[in-house]
Motif scaffolding. Structure first.
Motif, mmCIF file in Angstrom:
data_model
loop_
_atom_site.group_PDB
_atom_site.id
_atom_site.type_symbol
_atom_site.label_atom_id
_atom_site.label_comp_id
_atom_site.label_asym_id
_atom_site.label_seq_id
_atom_site.Cartn_x
_atom_site.Cartn_y
_atom_site.Cartn_z
ATOM 1 N N LYS A 410 42.188 80.704 96.587
ATOM 2 C CA LYS A 410 41.597 81.274 97.863
ATOM 3 C C LYS A 410 40.056 81.035 98.194
ATOM 4 O O LYS A 410 39.625 81.501 98.525
ATOM 5 C CB LYS A 410 41.732 82.841 97.860
ATOM 6 C CG LYS A 410 43.239 83.321 97.667
ATOM 7 C CD LYS A 410 43.395 84.618 98.090
ATOM 8 C CE LYS A 410 44.752 85.156 98.271
ATOM 9 N NZ LYS A 410 45.483 85.122 96.746
ATOM 10 N N ASN A 411 39.722 79.709 97.341
ATOM 11 C CA ASN A 411 38.175 79.088 97.589
ATOM 12 C C ASN A 411 38.423 78.354 98.733
ATOM 13 O O ASN A 411 37.771 77.112 98.652
ATOM 14 C CB ASN A 411 37.853 78.648 96.052
ATOM 15 C CG ASN A 411 36.544 78.142 96.268
ATOM 16 O OD1 ASN A 411 35.590 78.754 97.046
ATOM 17 N ND2 ASN A 411 36.147 76.983 95.464
ATOM 18 N N ASN A 412 38.754 78.567 99.906
ATOM 19 C CA ASN A 412 38.903 77.586 101.010
ATOM 20 C C ASN A 412 37.278 77.216 101.508
ATOM 21 O O ASN A 412 36.636 77.987 101.518
ATOM 22 C CB ASN A 412 39.503 78.307 102.178
ATOM 23 C CG ASN A 412 41.294 78.624 101.922
ATOM 24 O OD1 ASN A 412 41.619 78.761 100.669
ATOM 25 N ND2 ASN A 412 41.896 78.331 102.790
ATOM 26 N N VAL A 413 37.535 75.872 102.114
ATOM 27 C CA VAL A 413 36.089 75.407 102.635
ATOM 28 C C VAL A 413 36.301 74.501 103.678
ATOM 29 O O VAL A 413 37.497 74.724 104.130
ATOM 30 C CB VAL A 413 35.246 74.583 101.468
ATOM 31 C CG1 VAL A 413 34.707 75.742 100.329
ATOM 32 C CG2 VAL A 413 35.921 73.564 100.960
ATOM 33 N N ASP A 414 35.428 74.011 104.261
ATOM 34 C CA ASP A 414 35.449 73.180 105.336
ATOM 35 C C ASP A 414 35.419 71.557 104.809
ATOM 36 O O ASP A 414 35.514 71.257 103.582
ATOM 37 C CB ASP A 414 34.357 73.350 106.305
ATOM 38 C CG ASP A 414 34.684 73.006 107.821
ATOM 39 O OD1 ASP A 414 35.651 72.372 107.989
ATOM 40 O OD2 ASP A 414 33.618 73.426 108.472
ATOM 41 N N SER A 415 35.958 70.637 105.673
ATOM 42 C CA SER A 415 36.253 69.294 105.515
ATOM 43 C C SER A 415 35.695 68.383 106.733
ATOM 44 O O SER A 415 35.927 68.963 107.857
ATOM 45 C CB SER A 415 37.491 69.025 104.973
ATOM 46 O OG SER A 415 37.679 67.327 104.879
ATOM 47 N N PRO A 416 35.123 67.088 106.490
ATOM 48 C CA PRO A 416 35.001 66.400 107.665
ATOM 49 C C PRO A 416 36.269 66.064 108.463
ATOM 50 O O PRO A 416 36.040 65.571 109.611
ATOM 51 C CB PRO A 416 34.320 64.867 107.112
ATOM 52 C CG PRO A 416 33.768 65.498 105.810
ATOM 53 C CD PRO A 416 34.692 66.552 105.176
ATOM 54 N N ILE A 417 37.420 65.984 107.868
ATOM 55 C CA ILE A 417 38.464 65.928 108.521
ATOM 56 C C ILE A 417 39.695 67.017 108.317
ATOM 57 O O ILE A 417 39.825 67.253 107.168
ATOM 58 C CB ILE A 417 39.334 64.459 108.040
ATOM 59 C CG1 ILE A 417 38.572 63.174 108.587
ATOM 60 C CG2 ILE A 417 40.759 64.463 108.484
ATOM 61 C CD1 ILE A 417 39.145 62.106 108.403
ATOM 62 N N ILE A 418 39.944 67.599 109.440
ATOM 63 C CA ILE A 418 41.200 68.881 109.423
ATOM 64 C C ILE A 418 42.274 68.086 110.029
ATOM 65 O O ILE A 418 42.182 67.430 110.926
ATOM 66 C CB ILE A 418 40.492 69.782 110.180
ATOM 67 C CG1 ILE A 418 39.085 70.494 109.610
ATOM 68 C CG2 ILE A 418 41.570 71.077 110.467
ATOM 69 C CD1 ILE A 418 39.111 70.916 108.299
ATOM 70 N N VAL A 419 43.384 68.367 109.315
ATOM 71 C CA VAL A 419 44.824 67.808 109.687
ATOM 72 C C VAL A 419 45.451 68.760 110.658
ATOM 73 O O VAL A 419 45.352 69.972 110.280
ATOM 74 C CB VAL A 419 45.490 67.267 108.519
ATOM 75 C CG1 VAL A 419 44.826 66.105 107.920
ATOM 76 C CG2 VAL A 419 45.843 68.255 107.667
ATOM 77 N N ASN A 420 46.274 68.454 111.345
ATOM 78 C CA ASN A 420 47.295 69.224 112.087
ATOM 79 C C ASN A 420 48.631 68.414 112.100
ATOM 80 O O ASN A 420 49.218 67.826 112.758
ATOM 81 C CB ASN A 420 46.770 69.423 113.434
ATOM 82 C CG ASN A 420 47.555 70.467 114.272
ATOM 83 O OD1 ASN A 420 48.611 70.944 113.464
ATOM 84 N ND2 ASN A 420 47.190 70.689 115.519
ATOM 85 N N PRO A 421 49.460 68.959 111.101
ATOM 86 C CA PRO A 421 50.913 68.438 111.023
ATOM 87 C C PRO A 421 51.584 68.571 112.002
ATOM 88 O O PRO A 421 52.457 67.708 112.383
ATOM 89 C CB PRO A 421 51.425 68.861 109.801
ATOM 90 C CG PRO A 421 50.224 69.644 108.863
ATOM 91 C CD PRO A 421 49.305 69.776 110.052
ATOM 92 N N GLU A 422 51.716 69.760 112.722
ATOM 93 C CA GLU A 422 52.432 70.299 113.951
ATOM 94 C C GLU A 422 52.336 69.209 115.013
ATOM 95 O O GLU A 422 53.295 68.699 115.596
ATOM 96 C CB GLU A 422 52.105 71.394 114.591
ATOM 97 C CG GLU A 422 52.426 72.703 113.471
ATOM 98 C CD GLU A 422 51.438 73.030 112.284
ATOM 99 O OE1 GLU A 422 50.141 73.322 112.849
ATOM 100 O OE2 GLU A 422 51.734 72.999 111.160
ATOM 101 N N THR A 423 51.104 68.512 115.023
ATOM 102 C CA THR A 423 50.944 67.655 116.352
ATOM 103 C C THR A 423 50.719 66.273 115.818
ATOM 104 O O THR A 423 50.376 65.402 116.529
ATOM 105 C CB THR A 423 49.814 68.122 117.339
ATOM 106 O OG1 THR A 423 48.724 68.128 116.252
ATOM 107 C CG2 THR A 423 49.888 69.409 117.816
ATOM 108 N N ASP A 424 50.909 66.025 114.485
ATOM 109 C CA ASP A 424 50.571 64.859 113.846
ATOM 110 C C ASP A 424 49.077 64.154 114.308
ATOM 111 O O ASP A 424 49.113 62.971 114.657
ATOM 112 C CB ASP A 424 51.586 63.739 114.173
ATOM 113 C CG ASP A 424 51.809 62.701 113.243
ATOM 114 O OD1 ASP A 424 51.160 62.765 111.807
ATOM 115 O OD2 ASP A 424 51.976 61.482 113.830
#
Ligand SMILES: *[C@@H]1O[C@H](CO)[C@@H](O)[C@H](O)[C@H]1NC(C)=O
Ligand SMILES: *[C@@H]1O[C@H](CO)[C@@H](O)[C@H](O)[C@H]1NC(C)=O
Ligand SMILES: *[C@@H]1O[C@H](CO)[C@@H](O)[C@H](O)[C@H]1NC(C)=O
Ligand SMILES: *[C@@H]1O[C@H](CO)[C@@H](O)[C@H](O)[C@H]1NC(C)=O
Ligand SMILES: *[C@@H]1O[C@H](CO)[C@@H](O)[C@H](O)[C@H]1NC(C)=O
Ligand SMILES: CC(=O)N[C@H]1CO[C@H](CO)[C@@H](O)[C@@H]1O
Length: 509
Positions: A410-424
């Motif tokens: 549960k140590n979530n953070v940010d990233s330069p790239i965020i993916v969205n598999p639902e919309t590819d």
């Protein structure tokens, strides 16, 4: 033809001849991402103009992304109120190793959820010659908090012969394939590895995480063998490992309630482990060229941790191939600790091996889509580090999901790239562009050169192996600034750095 149309066509000719524009998506307050999918992603080709001209690339909170323009050197300063910076390419500092990100399980898992074409687009946008042109990749040995489970590569208790050592499915499915593609896209890519913890059965607390978990003395040799097995196995998979760190953030075990995979070292135990076990084991292996990087922890441990290691075991020096640092808590420890470290150990490169936004407890929103502010934090850190002897700047997870995971702790953070598999699709945050303002233009073995400083603008300059000069400027303020760079060999660069913007300038020497 209407003037607006003429301007549009004119700017199209100037600005987009070597680029494919960002498809923006806005989140308010000047926050914006660029949207990429299986058929489209913004890119820019680095195109250095003929001698006597220079090219600028600009990204800004107002929405520009690598907007580019060719201009002529001037003989005079155009605006009286300009900030004047003097360049001296004869005065040189450190050589650059590179820029990059980490092939964590989470990154691979996220990339894996996209179509093959979109996966390829992510790797191109990071490692391709029209992308960020990353040249470094960090790879965890076994799991980290950015995995879906805690594990190591030999979880069979008491397996002192390491007969159960084997790569995990995560190596096979989420790391190796993407590392291979990165290496194809940029053959100059170097990988470096870090273990977060030894297998729990080798540790005093018999756990992956937690307070005061150390390697048991009787397993020092076994653990060195475990690390070398990793190096050799990856090498056999055609992924030679350039450097291995002695372990991610060894000081985490001294903080109560740290939920992530960790294992502690003190300067004394670490120098003995290196001299008696890890150093000789690597030297006696087919991975005998792999460097050992020590520390892999925050600035606060410099320079005393390295001084203590040398005091505790004077033989350790010959095994230390670099000093790895992370960016967390940079706001309380000044970069001058790097200057002190460099002065004491001038032959040990300092490598910044992990940074991410959203990790602080007060950063309630772990992923902040399009945050220009977080891009500015990257830009600020990279310029500051490079101006204080740091030779490389490597981001954390290459890609995360919309929640900043997955992670088992549960140590979530940010990233330069965020993916969205639902919309590819995937979304490129300003942090991506901040790093790319360096990584695209400053290849390995570029040398930092002297540029005078001014409190009103952040700046850093390089001379590259291709005989170009590269200057990166960063305006954090709300007003635009006129900057003049005086290059005694070529003339004056008059450039405007608009409010809250990044600018890379490149020209032939
Ligand atoms: C980079 O972009 C240029 C200009 O559009 C193009 O000619 C070249 O083929 C691209 N290179 C790669 C590797 O995609
Ligand atoms: C990808 O994005 C581009 C630009 O927005 C768009 O024209 C194209 O239709 C998209 N492709 C797919 C497969 O959605
Ligand atoms: C070096 O490696 C060989 C074969 O792997 C092994 O037999 C030998 O004991 C090792 N020597 C040392 C000093 O580790
Ligand atoms: C490193 O290992 C290779 C074989 O893998 C060997 O040829 C070479 O001599 C070794 N180098 C050193 C310095 O021991
Ligand atoms: C850069 O300049 C040096 C010295 O003038 C020259 O020897 C070298 O070949 C040049 N490199 C490239 C890539 O043009
Ligand atoms: C918020 C979030 O992404 N949490 C994830 C952390 O990782 C675990 C294990 O993969 C997931 O179950 C959680 O959903």
């Amino acid at each position: 033809m209407a003037t607006a149309q003429m301007i549009a066509i004119f700017s199209l000719l100037i600005f987009t001849s070597h680029a494919q524009d960002c498809i923006p998506r806005y989140y308010g307050d000047g926050n914006m991402v660029c949207v990429c999918n299986s058929t489209y992603c913004d890119f820019v080709e680095v195109d250095v103009p003929d001698k006597g001209k220079f090219r600028t690339y600009k990204s800004s909170q107002s929405g520009e992304r690598f907007k580019t323009e060719i201009r002529d050197f001037d003989t005079e300063i155009k605006n009286e109120n300009s900030i004047v910076l003097h360049l001296n390419v004869e005065k040189t500092y450190q050589s650059i190793l590179g820029f990059g990100g980490a092939f964590t399980d989470a990154a691979g898992l996220n990339i894996n959820k996209l179509s093959k074409e979109t996966q390829e687009m992510i790797l191109q946008t990071y490692f391709g010659s029209n992308g960020s042109r990353y040249s470094l990749g960090r790879v965890p040995i076994g799991g980290t908090d950015f995995s879906t489970r805690p594990y190591t590569l030999d979880d069979t208790p008491g397996d002192t012969e390491l007969s159960s050592f084997s790569l995990a499915n995560e190596d096979k499915n989420y790391k190796i394939p993407y590392m291979k593609r990165a290496l194809e896209l940029n053959p100059e890519t170097k990988f470096f590895a870090a273990s977060w913890t030894a297998p729990p059965w080798m540790k005093t607390n018999n756990d992956y995480t937690g307070f005061l978990g150390f390697l048991k003395r009787r397993y020092y040799k076994t653990y060195a063998k475990y690390l070398v097995k990793f190096l050799e196995t990856y090498k056999n998979n055609e992924l030679p490992i350039y450097a291995i760190s002695t372990g991610n953030e060894p000081a985490d075990v001294f903080a109560p309630l740290v939920p992530i995979n960790d294992m502690g070292w003190t300067p004394l135990t670490l120098s003995n482990f290196i001299v008696e076990h890890l150093g000789p084991a690597i030297a006696n292996s087919s991975s005998n060229e792999t460097l050992i990087w020590v520390l892999d922890d925050q600035r606060i441990f410099l320079p005393w941790y390295i001084i203590d290691m040398n005091k505790d075991n004077s033989e350790v020096d010959k095994y230390i191939g670099g000093i790895a640092v992370h960016w967390y808590a940079d706001n309380v420890i000044p970069p001058t600790v790097f200057d002190q470290t460099h002065k004491l150990y001038p032959d040990k490169p300092i490598i910044m091996t992990e940074a991410c936004s959203g990790s602080e407890v007060w950063e309630i929103q772990k992923v902040k889509m399009g945050s220009w502010h977080r891009g500015e934090n990257y830009m600020f850190s990279i310029i500051e580090d490079l101006n204080h002897w740091v030779t490389a700047w490597v981001d954390w997870n290459l890609a995360l999901d919309k929640k900043g995971g997955p992670n088992w702790s549960k140590n979530n953070v940010d990233s330069p790239i965020i993916v969205n598999p639902e919309t590819d699709e995937f979304y490129k945050n300003p942090m991506y562009y901040a790093l790319a303002h360096f990584s695209k233009f400053i290849p390995r073995e570029s040398i930092r050169v002297d540029l005078t400083t001014d409190d009103n603008i952040k700046s850093v300059a390089f001379s590259t192996p291709e005989n170009t000069t590269v200057v990166v400027l960063f305006n954090q303020d709300e007003e635009s600034k006129n900057i003049v760079i005086v290059d005694p060999n070529q003339g004056r660069i008059n450039t405007e750095v608009s409010r809250r913007s990044f600018q890379t300038i490149i020209y032939q020497q």
